[in-house]
Design a protein around this motif. Sequence first.
Motif, PDB file in Angstrom:
ATOM      1  N   LEU A  27     -13.621  -1.486  51.117  1.00  0.00           N
ATOM      2  CA  LEU A  27     -12.454  -0.724  51.562  1.00  0.00           C
ATOM      3  C   LEU A  27     -12.440   0.689  50.981  1.00  0.00           C
ATOM      4  CD1 LEU A  27      -9.781  -0.622  53.082  1.00  0.00           C
ATOM      5  CD2 LEU A  27      -8.686  -1.497  51.007  1.00  0.00           C
ATOM      6  N   LEU A  28     -12.724   0.834  49.695  1.00  0.00           N
ATOM      7  CA  LEU A  28     -12.680   2.162  49.083  1.00  0.00           C
ATOM      8  C   LEU A  28     -13.759   3.082  49.638  1.00  0.00           C
ATOM      9  CD1 LEU A  28     -11.880   1.315  45.374  1.00  0.00           C
ATOM     10  CD2 LEU A  28     -10.356   2.213  47.129  1.00  0.00           C
ATOM     11  N   ASN A  29     -14.920   2.535  49.981  1.00  0.00           N
ATOM     12  CA  ASN A  29     -15.971   3.355  50.577  1.00  0.00           C
ATOM     13  C   ASN A  29     -15.557   3.843  51.958  1.00  0.00           C
ATOM     14  OD1 ASN A  29     -17.383   2.767  48.308  1.00  0.00           O
ATOM     15  ND2 ASN A  29     -18.804   1.357  49.281  1.00  0.00           N
ATOM     16  N   ARG A  30     -14.915   2.983  52.723  1.00  0.00           N
ATOM     17  CA  ARG A  30     -14.440   3.397  54.053  1.00  0.00           C
ATOM     18  C   ARG A  30     -13.343   4.455  53.931  1.00  0.00           C
ATOM     19  NH1 ARG A  30     -15.381   0.521  58.791  1.00  0.00           N
ATOM     20  NH2 ARG A  30     -16.884  -1.145  58.486  1.00  0.00           N
ATOM     21  N   ILE A  31     -12.435   4.277  52.991  1.00  0.00           N
ATOM     22  CA  ILE A  31     -11.368   5.268  52.781  1.00  0.00           C
ATOM     23  C   ILE A  31     -11.972   6.604  52.370  1.00  0.00           C
ATOM     24  CG2 ILE A  31      -9.424   5.863  51.279  1.00  0.00           C
ATOM     25  CD1 ILE A  31      -8.705   2.874  51.279  1.00  0.00           C
ATOM     26  N   ASP A  32     -12.968   6.569  51.492  1.00  0.00           N
ATOM     27  CA  ASP A  32     -13.631   7.797  51.067  1.00  0.00           C
ATOM     28  C   ASP A  32     -14.303   8.493  52.245  1.00  0.00           C
ATOM     29  OD1 ASP A  32     -14.623   9.673  49.071  1.00  0.00           O
ATOM     30  OD2 ASP A  32     -16.584   8.769  49.478  1.00  0.00           O
ATOM     31  N   LEU A  33     -14.968   7.733  53.095  1.00  0.00           N
ATOM     32  CA  LEU A  33     -15.624   8.315  54.265  1.00  0.00           C
ATOM     33  C   LEU A  33     -14.604   8.950  55.204  1.00  0.00           C
ATOM     34  CD1 LEU A  33     -18.102   8.797  56.038  1.00  0.00           C
ATOM     35  CD2 LEU A  33     -17.716   6.532  57.010  1.00  0.00           C
ATOM     36  N   ILE A  34     -13.513   8.260  55.455  1.00  0.00           N
ATOM     37  CA  ILE A  34     -12.477   8.795  56.345  1.00  0.00           C
ATOM     38  C   ILE A  34     -11.881  10.068  55.763  1.00  0.00           C
ATOM     39  CG2 ILE A  34     -10.173   8.332  57.272  1.00  0.00           C
ATOM     40  CD1 ILE A  34     -11.103   5.376  57.545  1.00  0.00           C
ATOM     41  N   LEU A  35     -11.596  10.073  54.466  1.00  0.00           N
ATOM     42  CA  LEU A  35     -11.048  11.283  53.833  1.00  0.00           C
ATOM     43  C   LEU A  35     -12.023  12.448  53.906  1.00  0.00           C
ATOM     44  CD1 LEU A  35      -9.231   9.879  50.699  1.00  0.00           C
ATOM     45  CD2 LEU A  35      -8.197  10.913  52.716  1.00  0.00           C
ATOM     46  N   GLN A  36     -13.305  12.189  53.693  1.00  0.00           N
ATOM     47  CA  GLN A  36     -14.299  13.256  53.764  1.00  0.00           C
ATOM     48  C   GLN A  36     -14.361  13.852  55.161  1.00  0.00           C
ATOM     49  OE1 GLN A  36     -15.847  14.687  51.323  1.00  0.00           O
ATOM     50  NE2 GLN A  36     -14.937  13.276  49.887  1.00  0.00           N
ATOM     51  N   VAL A  37     -14.358  13.014  56.183  1.00  0.00           N
ATOM     52  CA  VAL A  37     -14.416  13.506  57.566  1.00  0.00           C
ATOM     53  C   VAL A  37     -13.155  14.294  57.901  1.00  0.00           C
ATOM     54  CG1 VAL A  37     -14.455  12.779  59.979  1.00  0.00           C
ATOM     55  CG2 VAL A  37     -16.007  11.725  58.340  1.00  0.00           C
ATOM     56  N   VAL A  38     -12.002  13.807  57.463  1.00  0.00           N
ATOM     57  CA  VAL A  38     -10.737  14.525  57.725  1.00  0.00           C
ATOM     58  C   VAL A  38     -10.758  15.894  57.053  1.00  0.00           C
ATOM     59  CG1 VAL A  38      -8.268  14.517  57.182  1.00  0.00           C
ATOM     60  CG2 VAL A  38      -9.339  12.492  58.150  1.00  0.00           C
ATOM     61  N   PHE A  39     -11.192  15.960  55.788  1.00  0.00           N
ATOM     62  CA  PHE A  39     -11.232  17.247  55.102  1.00  0.00           C
ATOM     63  C   PHE A  39     -12.231  18.212  55.738  1.00  0.00           C
ATOM     64  CE2 PHE A  39      -9.328  15.193  51.213  1.00  0.00           C
ATOM     65  CZ  PHE A  39      -8.131  15.868  51.337  1.00  0.00           C
ATOM     66  N   VAL A  40     -13.362  17.710  56.212  1.00  0.00           N
ATOM     67  CA  VAL A  40     -14.332  18.586  56.878  1.00  0.00           C
ATOM     68  C   VAL A  40     -13.740  19.143  58.169  1.00  0.00           C
ATOM     69  CG1 VAL A  40     -16.548  18.620  58.088  1.00  0.00           C
ATOM     70  CG2 VAL A  40     -16.389  17.579  55.845  1.00  0.00           C
ATOM     71  N   VAL A  41     -13.123  18.289  58.970  1.00  0.00           N
ATOM     72  CA  VAL A  41     -12.531  18.743  60.232  1.00  0.00           C
ATOM     73  C   VAL A  41     -11.392  19.722  59.973  1.00  0.00           C
ATOM     74  CG1 VAL A  41     -11.218  17.966  62.246  1.00  0.00           C
ATOM     75  CG2 VAL A  41     -13.244  16.707  61.526  1.00  0.00           C
ATOM     76  N   LEU A  42     -10.527  19.412  59.009  1.00  0.00           N
ATOM     77  CA  LEU A  42      -9.426  20.326  58.696  1.00  0.00           C
ATOM     78  C   LEU A  42      -9.921  21.662  58.159  1.00  0.00           C
ATOM     79  CD1 LEU A  42      -6.768  18.001  57.045  1.00  0.00           C
ATOM     80  CD2 LEU A  42      -6.638  19.139  59.256  1.00  0.00           C
ATOM     81  N   SER A  43     -10.941  21.631  57.324  1.00  0.00           N
ATOM     82  CA  SER A  43     -11.428  22.885  56.757  1.00  0.00           C
ATOM     83  C   SER A  43     -12.101  23.754  57.804  1.00  0.00           C
ATOM     84  CB  SER A  43     -12.369  22.632  55.573  1.00  0.00           C
ATOM     85  OG  SER A  43     -13.512  21.950  56.009  1.00  0.00           O
ATOM     86  N   ILE A  44     -12.845  23.156  58.721  1.00  0.00           N
ATOM     87  CA  ILE A  44     -13.460  23.946  59.781  1.00  0.00           C
ATOM     88  C   ILE A  44     -12.383  24.514  60.704  1.00  0.00           C
ATOM     89  CG2 ILE A  44     -14.918  23.790  61.847  1.00  0.00           C
ATOM     90  CD1 ILE A  44     -16.672  21.833  60.251  1.00  0.00           C
ATOM     91  N   GLY A  45     -11.366  23.713  61.016  1.00  0.00           N
ATOM     92  CA  GLY A  45     -10.256  24.223  61.816  1.00  0.00           C
ATOM     93  C   GLY A  45      -9.516  25.356  61.130  1.00  0.00           C
ATOM     94  N   LYS A  46      -9.319  25.229  59.824  1.00  0.00           N
ATOM     95  CA  LYS A  46      -8.632  26.283  59.062  1.00  0.00           C
ATOM     96  C   LYS A  46      -9.442  27.573  59.067  1.00  0.00           C
ATOM     97  CE  LYS A  46      -5.778  27.972  55.940  1.00  0.00           C
ATOM     98  NZ  LYS A  46      -4.359  28.103  55.999  1.00  0.00           N
ATOM     99  N   VAL A  47     -10.769  27.461  58.903  1.00  0.00           N
ATOM    100  CA  VAL A  47     -11.614  28.653  58.933  1.00  0.00           C
ATOM    101  C   VAL A  47     -11.530  29.330  60.299  1.00  0.00           C
ATOM    102  CG1 VAL A  47     -14.030  29.419  58.892  1.00  0.00           C
ATOM    103  CG2 VAL A  47     -13.170  27.944  57.099  1.00  0.00           C
ATOM    104  N   ILE A  48     -11.515  28.557  61.353  1.00  0.00           N
ATOM    105  CA  ILE A  48     -11.403  29.147  62.695  1.00  0.00           C
ATOM    106  C   ILE A  48     -10.063  29.845  62.866  1.00  0.00           C
ATOM    107  CG2 ILE A  48     -11.211  28.560  65.144  1.00  0.00           C
ATOM    108  CD1 ILE A  48     -13.345  26.390  64.612  1.00  0.00           C
ATOM    109  N   VAL A  49      -8.995  29.225  62.398  1.00  0.00           N
ATOM    110  CA  VAL A  49      -7.663  29.840  62.528  1.00  0.00           C
ATOM    111  C   VAL A  49      -7.563  31.113  61.702  1.00  0.00           C
ATOM    112  CG1 VAL A  49      -5.227  29.502  61.961  1.00  0.00           C
ATOM    113  CG2 VAL A  49      -6.487  27.708  63.140  1.00  0.00           C
ATOM    114  N   VAL A  50      -8.010  31.065  60.460  1.00  0.00           N
ATOM    115  CA  VAL A  50      -7.927  32.244  59.595  1.00  0.00           C
ATOM    116  C   VAL A  50      -8.867  33.348  60.098  1.00  0.00           C
ATOM    117  CG1 VAL A  50      -8.447  33.101  57.265  1.00  0.00           C
ATOM    118  CG2 VAL A  50      -7.167  30.994  57.556  1.00  0.00           C
ATOM    119  N   GLY A  51     -10.024  32.953  60.588  1.00  0.00           N
ATOM    120  CA  GLY A  51     -10.978  33.948  61.072  1.00  0.00           C
ATOM    121  C   GLY A  51     -10.553  34.608  62.382  1.00  0.00           C
TER     122      GLY A  51
END
Length: 64
Positions: free
Chosen positions: A38-62
Amino acid sequence: MAMLLARNPILTAFLCFSSLITAMIHFNVFEDTADTQLLNRIDLILQVVFVVLSIGKVIVVGSH
């Protein structure tokens, strides 16, 4: 969370890059995405969410 509050484009790009690095580290440590822990799956989901959010944030700020 700092990534979502940052308004400086350089800081946002740095945080985006660091989230990509932590996602790469996740796949070096946990090589199988079919892991049933369970913790490995939660970690994977959090990593994917942070990557998607950070790329979206860079696009918005840029775009401003």
